[in-house]
Design a protein around this motif. Structure first.
Motif, PDB file in Angstrom:
ATOM      1  N   UNK A  37       0.902  -1.247  -0.006  1.00 44.53           N
ATOM      2  CA  UNK A  37      -0.002  -0.027   0.050  1.00 44.53           C
ATOM      3  C   UNK A  37       1.079   1.253   0.020  1.00 44.53           C
ATOM      4  N   UNK A  38       0.629   2.146  -0.825  1.00 48.39           N
ATOM      5  CA  UNK A  38       1.452   3.250  -1.149  1.00 48.39           C
ATOM      6  C   UNK A  38       0.839   4.581  -1.205  1.00 48.39           C
ATOM      7  N   UNK A  39      -0.590   4.582  -0.725  1.00 49.83           N
ATOM      8  CA  UNK A  39      -1.300   5.804  -0.577  1.00 49.83           C
ATOM      9  C   UNK A  39      -2.634   5.417   0.113  1.00 49.83           C
ATOM     10  N   UNK A  40      -3.209   6.420   0.673  1.00 51.82           N
ATOM     11  CA  UNK A  40      -4.442   6.366   1.538  1.00 51.82           C
ATOM     12  C   UNK A  40      -5.037   7.793   1.294  1.00 51.82           C
ATOM     13  N   UNK A  41      -6.445   7.658   1.025  1.00 46.47           N
ATOM     14  CA  UNK A  41      -7.465   8.553   0.923  1.00 46.47           C
ATOM     15  C   UNK A  41      -8.777   8.315   1.715  1.00 46.47           C
ATOM     16  N   UNK A  42      -9.008   9.155   2.666  1.00 41.90           N
ATOM     17  CA  UNK A  42     -10.171   9.127   3.492  1.00 41.90           C
ATOM     18  C   UNK A  42     -11.266  10.378   3.185  1.00 41.90           C
ATOM     19  N   UNK A  43     -12.563   9.841   2.784  1.00 41.86           N
ATOM     20  CA  UNK A  43     -13.602  10.583   2.744  1.00 41.86           C
ATOM     21  C   UNK A  43     -14.568  10.572   3.733  1.00 41.86           C
ATOM     22  N   UNK A  44     -14.969  11.835   4.417  1.00 40.55           N
ATOM     23  CA  UNK A  44     -15.828  11.623   5.606  1.00 40.55           C
ATOM     24  C   UNK A  44     -17.251  12.649   5.084  1.00 40.55           C
ATOM     25  N   UNK A  45     -18.219  12.170   4.621  1.00 46.99           N
ATOM     26  CA  UNK A  45     -19.328  12.736   3.957  1.00 46.99           C
ATOM     27  C   UNK A  45     -18.552  13.635   2.839  1.00 46.99           C
ATOM     28  N   UNK A  46     -18.673  14.816   2.846  1.00 47.25           N
ATOM     29  CA  UNK A  46     -18.071  15.872   1.765  1.00 47.25           C
ATOM     30  C   UNK A  46     -16.703  16.445   2.209  1.00 47.25           C
ATOM     31  N   UNK A  47     -16.058  15.789   3.214  1.00 52.40           N
ATOM     32  CA  UNK A  47     -14.772  16.314   3.592  1.00 52.40           C
ATOM     33  C   UNK A  47     -13.988  15.178   3.381  1.00 52.40           C
ATOM     34  N   UNK A  48     -12.832  15.870   2.543  1.00 53.45           N
ATOM     35  CA  UNK A  48     -11.511  14.952   2.276  1.00 53.45           C
ATOM     36  C   UNK A  48     -10.563  14.852   3.607  1.00 53.45           C
ATOM     37  N   UNK A  49     -10.648  14.058   4.203  1.00 55.23           N
ATOM     38  CA  UNK A  49     -10.357  14.155   5.447  1.00 55.23           C
ATOM     39  C   UNK A  49      -8.743  13.557   5.745  1.00 55.23           C
ATOM     40  N   UNK A  50      -8.234  12.812   4.766  1.00 50.82           N
ATOM     41  CA  UNK A  50      -6.964  12.364   4.720  1.00 50.82           C
ATOM     42  C   UNK A  50      -6.337  12.049   3.337  1.00 50.82           C
ATOM     43  N   UNK A  51      -5.340  12.447   3.177  1.00 51.07           N
ATOM     44  CA  UNK A  51      -4.611  11.957   1.651  1.00 51.07           C
ATOM     45  C   UNK A  51      -3.222  11.973   1.875  1.00 51.07           C
ATOM     46  N   UNK A  52      -2.730  10.862   2.207  1.00 53.69           N
ATOM     47  CA  UNK A  52      -1.036  10.718   2.453  1.00 53.69           C
ATOM     48  C   UNK A  52      -0.525   9.466   1.332  1.00 53.69           C
ATOM     49  N   UNK A  53       0.489   9.997   1.089  1.00 53.55           N
ATOM     50  CA  UNK A  53       1.418   8.834  -0.085  1.00 53.55           C
ATOM     51  C   UNK A  53       2.726   8.569   0.685  1.00 53.55           C
ATOM     52  N   UNK A  54       2.972   7.373   0.404  1.00 57.01           N
ATOM     53  CA  UNK A  54       4.442   6.957   0.875  1.00 57.01           C
ATOM     54  C   UNK A  54       5.412   7.814   0.060  1.00 57.01           C
ATOM     55  N   UNK A  55       6.350   8.319   0.831  1.00 57.81           N
ATOM     56  CA  UNK A  55       7.284   9.484   0.579  1.00 57.81           C
ATOM     57  C   UNK A  55       7.852   9.217  -0.962  1.00 57.81           C
ATOM     58  N   UNK A  56       8.154   7.883  -1.206  1.00 58.44           N
ATOM     59  CA  UNK A  56       8.702   7.329  -2.525  1.00 58.44           C
ATOM     60  C   UNK A  56       7.772   7.682  -3.596  1.00 58.44           C
ATOM     61  N   UNK A  57       6.582   7.886  -3.266  1.00 53.85           N
ATOM     62  CA  UNK A  57       5.292   7.893  -4.349  1.00 53.85           C
ATOM     63  C   UNK A  57       4.782   9.326  -4.457  1.00 53.85           C
ATOM     64  N   UNK A  58       5.375  10.320  -3.759  1.00 53.51           N
ATOM     65  CA  UNK A  58       5.030  11.831  -4.071  1.00 53.51           C
ATOM     66  C   UNK A  58       5.728  12.207  -5.213  1.00 53.51           C
ATOM     67  N   UNK A  59       5.148  12.880  -6.050  1.00 56.55           N
ATOM     68  CA  UNK A  59       5.485  13.467  -7.116  1.00 56.55           C
ATOM     69  C   UNK A  59       5.156  12.567  -8.347  1.00 56.55           C
ATOM     70  N   UNK A  60       4.538  11.648  -8.348  1.00 56.65           N
ATOM     71  CA  UNK A  60       4.390  10.683  -9.442  1.00 56.65           C
ATOM     72  C   UNK A  60       2.802  10.197  -9.917  1.00 56.65           C
ATOM     73  N   UNK A  61       2.136  11.206  -9.619  1.00 56.24           N
ATOM     74  CA  UNK A  61       0.671  11.336 -10.105  1.00 56.24           C
ATOM     75  C   UNK A  61      -0.211  10.383  -9.494  1.00 56.24           C
ATOM     76  N   UNK A  62       0.035   9.842  -8.345  1.00 54.62           N
ATOM     77  CA  UNK A  62      -0.737   9.312  -7.530  1.00 54.62           C
ATOM     78  C   UNK A  62      -1.902  10.222  -6.646  1.00 54.62           C
ATOM     79  N   UNK A  63      -1.298  11.483  -6.212  1.00 48.55           N
ATOM     80  CA  UNK A  63      -2.186  12.263  -5.307  1.00 48.55           C
ATOM     81  C   UNK A  63      -3.174  13.036  -6.271  1.00 48.55           C
ATOM     82  N   UNK A  64      -2.789  13.176  -7.562  1.00 42.43           N
ATOM     83  CA  UNK A  64      -3.484  13.601  -8.682  1.00 42.43           C
ATOM     84  C   UNK A  64      -4.739  12.507  -8.852  1.00 42.43           C
ATOM     85  N   UNK A  65      -4.580  11.341  -8.954  1.00 42.51           N
ATOM     86  CA  UNK A  65      -5.668  10.170  -9.215  1.00 42.51           C
ATOM     87  C   UNK A  65      -6.519   9.973  -7.964  1.00 42.51           C
ATOM     88  N   UNK A  66      -6.038  10.203  -6.606  1.00 41.18           N
ATOM     89  CA  UNK A  66      -6.641  10.152  -5.555  1.00 41.18           C
ATOM     90  C   UNK A  66      -7.847  11.651  -5.536  1.00 41.18           C
TER      91      UNK A  66
END
Length: 167
Positions: free
Chosen positions: A81-110
């Motif tokens: 697992x290299x990323x996590x995103x948590x939605x709580x109703x209409x709130x984007x509560x958490x968006x974290x990526x493994x450090x080695x996966x930052x800047x590779x487009x994964x956050x954009x996909x989330x």
């Protein structure tokens, strides 16, 4: 699988590893998600004091986040697992990526997935010191809506509320 369960990985050139698959987290993922969150938070926010111990964070993911909130993970080839995103109703509560996966487009996909799941709009909080997050969310159409002195968050760290509304 339906949209609530996963999104397929986009094809890549032959010989390259596939992109991570975004899928809903299950109970068996909770421990790995917590470890990912701990590593990512510490790497992204080294100057921000965490309000909870590692064990409290692990329990929170195991008993609250994964079973009770819409939790998505990015699973790389091999099952890591290299990323996590948590939605709580209409709130984007958490968006974290493994450090080695930052800047590779994964956050954009989330973020694209979050907008797809919440087409009426989203809001989120981030710390004022997290300027890379500010740039990231602003690039994705979020606007700063509120700034606080941090008195209302557990870390007591000044923060910013961002809002995305569809056009």
């Amino acid at each position: 699988m339906n949209a609530d369960q996963s999104t397929s990985a986009r094809p890549v050139n032959a010989g390259q590893a596939r992109e991570p698959v975004l899928r809903r987290a299950g109970a068996a993922d909770a421990a790995e998600v917590a470890e990912l969150w701990l590593r990512s938070y510490d790497a992204a926010l080294p100057a921000v004091r965490r309000a909870h111990t590692d064990e409290e964070v692990r329990a929170w993911f195991r008993h609250v986040v994964v079973p009770g909130l819409e939790t998505w993970v990015a699973e790389a080839a091999g099952g890591e697992l290299v990323g996590v995103m948590v939605l709580d109703d209409d709130h984007l509560d958490q968006l974290y990526l493994a450090p080695s996966w930052r800047g590779r487009g994964l956050g954009d996909r989330f973020v694209a997935l979050a907008k797809e799941r919440r087409p009426g709009g989203l809001d989120l909080w981030t710390f004022q010191v997290n300027t890379p997050a500010h740039r990231f969310y602003e690039r994705h159409g979020f606007s700063s809506a509120e700034r606080t002195d941090g008195g209302a968050n557990e870390e007591r760290e000044p923060d910013v509320r961002y809002v995305w509304l569809p056009c």
